[in-house]
Motif scaffolding. Structure first.
Motif, mmCIF file in Angstrom:
data_model
loop_
_atom_site.group_PDB
_atom_site.id
_atom_site.type_symbol
_atom_site.label_atom_id
_atom_site.label_comp_id
_atom_site.label_asym_id
_atom_site.label_seq_id
_atom_site.Cartn_x
_atom_site.Cartn_y
_atom_site.Cartn_z
ATOM 1 N N MET A 3 54.263 50.906 110.031
ATOM 2 C CA MET A 3 54.198 50.434 108.642
ATOM 3 C C MET A 3 54.869 49.072 108.578
ATOM 4 O O MET A 3 55.537 48.659 109.517
ATOM 5 C CB MET A 3 54.962 51.390 107.708
ATOM 6 N N ALA A 4 54.710 48.428 107.435
ATOM 7 C CA ALA A 4 55.424 47.172 107.219
ATOM 8 C C ALA A 4 56.921 47.424 107.363
ATOM 9 O O ALA A 4 57.416 48.507 107.052
ATOM 10 C CB ALA A 4 55.114 46.634 105.821
ATOM 11 N N ASP A 5 57.637 46.400 107.829
ATOM 12 C CA ASP A 5 59.059 46.592 108.130
ATOM 13 C C ASP A 5 59.886 46.962 106.904
ATOM 14 O O ASP A 5 60.933 47.600 107.029
ATOM 15 C CB ASP A 5 59.626 45.316 108.762
ATOM 16 N N ASN A 6 59.430 46.595 105.714
ATOM 17 C CA ASN A 6 60.214 46.892 104.506
ATOM 18 C C ASN A 6 59.967 48.303 103.979
ATOM 19 O O ASN A 6 60.505 48.679 102.950
ATOM 20 C CB ASN A 6 59.907 45.867 103.397
ATOM 21 N N ILE A 7 59.151 49.079 104.677
ATOM 22 C CA ILE A 7 58.861 50.453 104.258
ATOM 23 C C ILE A 7 59.467 51.429 105.267
ATOM 24 O O ILE A 7 59.269 51.282 106.477
ATOM 25 C CB ILE A 7 57.341 50.708 104.167
ATOM 26 N N LEU A 23 57.920 52.132 113.661
ATOM 27 C CA LEU A 23 58.432 50.878 114.213
ATOM 28 C C LEU A 23 59.933 50.718 113.980
ATOM 29 O O LEU A 23 60.543 49.797 114.518
ATOM 30 C CB LEU A 23 57.674 49.687 113.611
ATOM 31 N N HIS A 24 60.509 51.578 113.183
ATOM 32 C CA HIS A 24 61.950 51.487 112.923
ATOM 33 C C HIS A 24 62.729 52.155 114.056
ATOM 34 O O HIS A 24 62.176 52.978 114.797
ATOM 35 C CB HIS A 24 62.281 52.163 111.589
ATOM 36 N N PRO A 25 64.022 51.803 114.186
ATOM 37 C CA PRO A 25 64.845 52.456 115.214
ATOM 38 C C PRO A 25 64.862 53.975 115.008
ATOM 39 O O PRO A 25 64.739 54.463 113.873
ATOM 40 C CB PRO A 25 66.240 51.871 114.983
ATOM 41 N N GLU A 26 65.049 54.716 116.101
ATOM 42 C CA GLU A 26 64.993 56.173 116.030
ATOM 43 C C GLU A 26 66.014 56.728 115.032
ATOM 44 O O GLU A 26 65.725 57.680 114.299
ATOM 45 C CB GLU A 26 65.235 56.776 117.421
ATOM 46 N N THR A 27 67.200 56.140 115.008
ATOM 47 C CA THR A 27 68.223 56.650 114.080
ATOM 48 C C THR A 27 67.740 56.524 112.637
ATOM 49 O O THR A 27 67.952 57.415 111.816
ATOM 50 C CB THR A 27 69.546 55.892 114.243
ATOM 51 N N ARG A 28 67.060 55.412 112.350
ATOM 52 C CA ARG A 28 66.552 55.228 110.982
ATOM 53 C C ARG A 28 65.384 56.167 110.711
ATOM 54 O O ARG A 28 65.244 56.711 109.609
ATOM 55 C CB ARG A 28 66.137 53.776 110.765
ATOM 56 N N GLN A 29 64.536 56.373 111.716
ATOM 57 C CA GLN A 29 63.418 57.303 111.540
ATOM 58 C C GLN A 29 63.934 58.698 111.196
ATOM 59 O O GLN A 29 63.387 59.387 110.336
ATOM 60 C CB GLN A 29 62.587 57.381 112.816
ATOM 61 N N ARG A 30 64.993 59.109 111.874
ATOM 62 C CA ARG A 30 65.545 60.436 111.621
ATOM 63 C C ARG A 30 66.103 60.528 110.194
ATOM 64 O O ARG A 30 65.911 61.540 109.513
ATOM 65 C CB ARG A 30 66.645 60.754 112.652
ATOM 66 N N PHE A 31 66.783 59.472 109.780
ATOM 67 C CA PHE A 31 67.339 59.487 108.417
ATOM 68 C C PHE A 31 66.204 59.509 107.396
ATOM 69 O O PHE A 31 66.263 60.248 106.397
ATOM 70 C CB PHE A 31 68.266 58.283 108.190
ATOM 71 N N THR A 32 65.172 58.734 107.640
ATOM 72 C CA THR A 32 64.028 58.710 106.718
ATOM 73 C C THR A 32 63.373 60.084 106.626
ATOM 74 O O THR A 32 63.074 60.572 105.529
ATOM 75 C CB THR A 32 62.997 57.662 107.172
ATOM 76 N N ALA A 33 63.147 60.717 107.775
ATOM 77 C CA ALA A 33 62.520 62.042 107.765
ATOM 78 C C ALA A 33 63.356 63.019 106.942
ATOM 79 O O ALA A 33 62.828 63.780 106.123
ATOM 80 C CB ALA A 33 62.344 62.550 109.201
ATOM 81 N N ALA A 34 64.676 62.971 107.123
ATOM 82 C CA ALA A 34 65.560 63.878 106.384
ATOM 83 C C ALA A 34 65.565 63.537 104.891
ATOM 84 O O ALA A 34 65.607 64.425 104.034
ATOM 85 C CB ALA A 34 66.971 63.812 106.959
ATOM 86 N N HIS A 35 65.533 62.246 104.580
ATOM 87 C CA HIS A 35 65.488 61.802 103.182
ATOM 88 C C HIS A 35 64.211 62.330 102.506
ATOM 89 O O HIS A 35 64.256 62.847 101.387
ATOM 90 C CB HIS A 35 65.537 60.271 103.150
ATOM 91 N N ARG A 63 62.955 50.063 102.424
ATOM 92 C CA ARG A 63 64.091 50.093 103.346
ATOM 93 C C ARG A 63 65.364 50.575 102.674
ATOM 94 O O ARG A 63 66.232 51.138 103.324
ATOM 95 C CB ARG A 63 64.339 48.683 103.906
ATOM 96 N N ALA A 64 65.487 50.304 101.385
ATOM 97 C CA ALA A 64 66.684 50.712 100.647
ATOM 98 C C ALA A 64 66.523 52.114 100.063
ATOM 99 O O ALA A 64 67.329 52.538 99.243
ATOM 100 C CB ALA A 64 66.993 49.706 99.549
#
Ligand SMILES: [Zn+2]
Length: 155
Positions: free
Chosen positions: A35-39, A57-69, A89-90
């Motif tokens: 996805m676009a970097d801001n998403i 495309l985001h770092p794995e740590t961020r992907q994990r946080f996003t999935a949990a969010h 991103r926010a």
């Protein structure tokens, strides 16, 4: 669908907490797409249920946080989700192609708190005062920033 909290409990003592397995055991399809970097990702309705999609495309740590969010949105805000909601991103719906006026900043904070609770269980973070934030972040596969906030060590 199984009780999400019971599913989380069955995985809560694994390190790092396997958020993919939790989401799949709850019964929600989870996928990773560029996805676009801001998403960060989104949750969307599919045939009466929902699926979660995370920016690959985001770092794995961020992907994990996003999935949990996104799982937090499903658990706490299902009655508000409608066709779904996107997160920038926010972790706000602004600027995404899945805007949802029902999801307010307080809901985003709830989803973020849920994500932190799932990925960094409080009961696993007792007696860690001698351990560095960096080491704990690696162990739980979260960002150092997220761990610092969780431990109350953020400047
Ligand atoms: Zn959100």
């Amino acid at each position: 669908m199984p009780d999400p909290m019971k599913v989380i409990e069955t995985h809560w003592n694994s390190t790092p907490v396997p958020i993919d397995a939790i989401i799949r055991d709850i019964g929600l399809p989870l996928s990773y797409e560029p996805m676009a970097d801001n998403i960060s990702g989104y949750i969307e309705r599919t045939d009466g249920s929902y699926r979660i999609v995370v920016n690959s495309l985001h770092p794995e740590t961020r992907q994990r946080f996003t999935a949990a969010h996104e799982l937090g949105h499903y658990i706490y805000h299902r009655d508000l989700l409608g066709d779904g909601v996107g997160d920038n991103r926010a972790y706000r719906t602004e600027g995404t192609n899945r805007p949802n006026a029902n999801i307010r900043p307080i809901h985003e904070r709830q989803a973020n708190s849920f994500a932190a609770n799932v990925l960094m269980p409080r009961h696993r973070l007792t007696d860690v005062t001698d351990e560095s934030t960096a080491a704990l972040a690696v162990r739980f596969n979260v960002s150092q920033q997220a761990m610092a906030i969780r431990l109350g060590r953020a400047g």
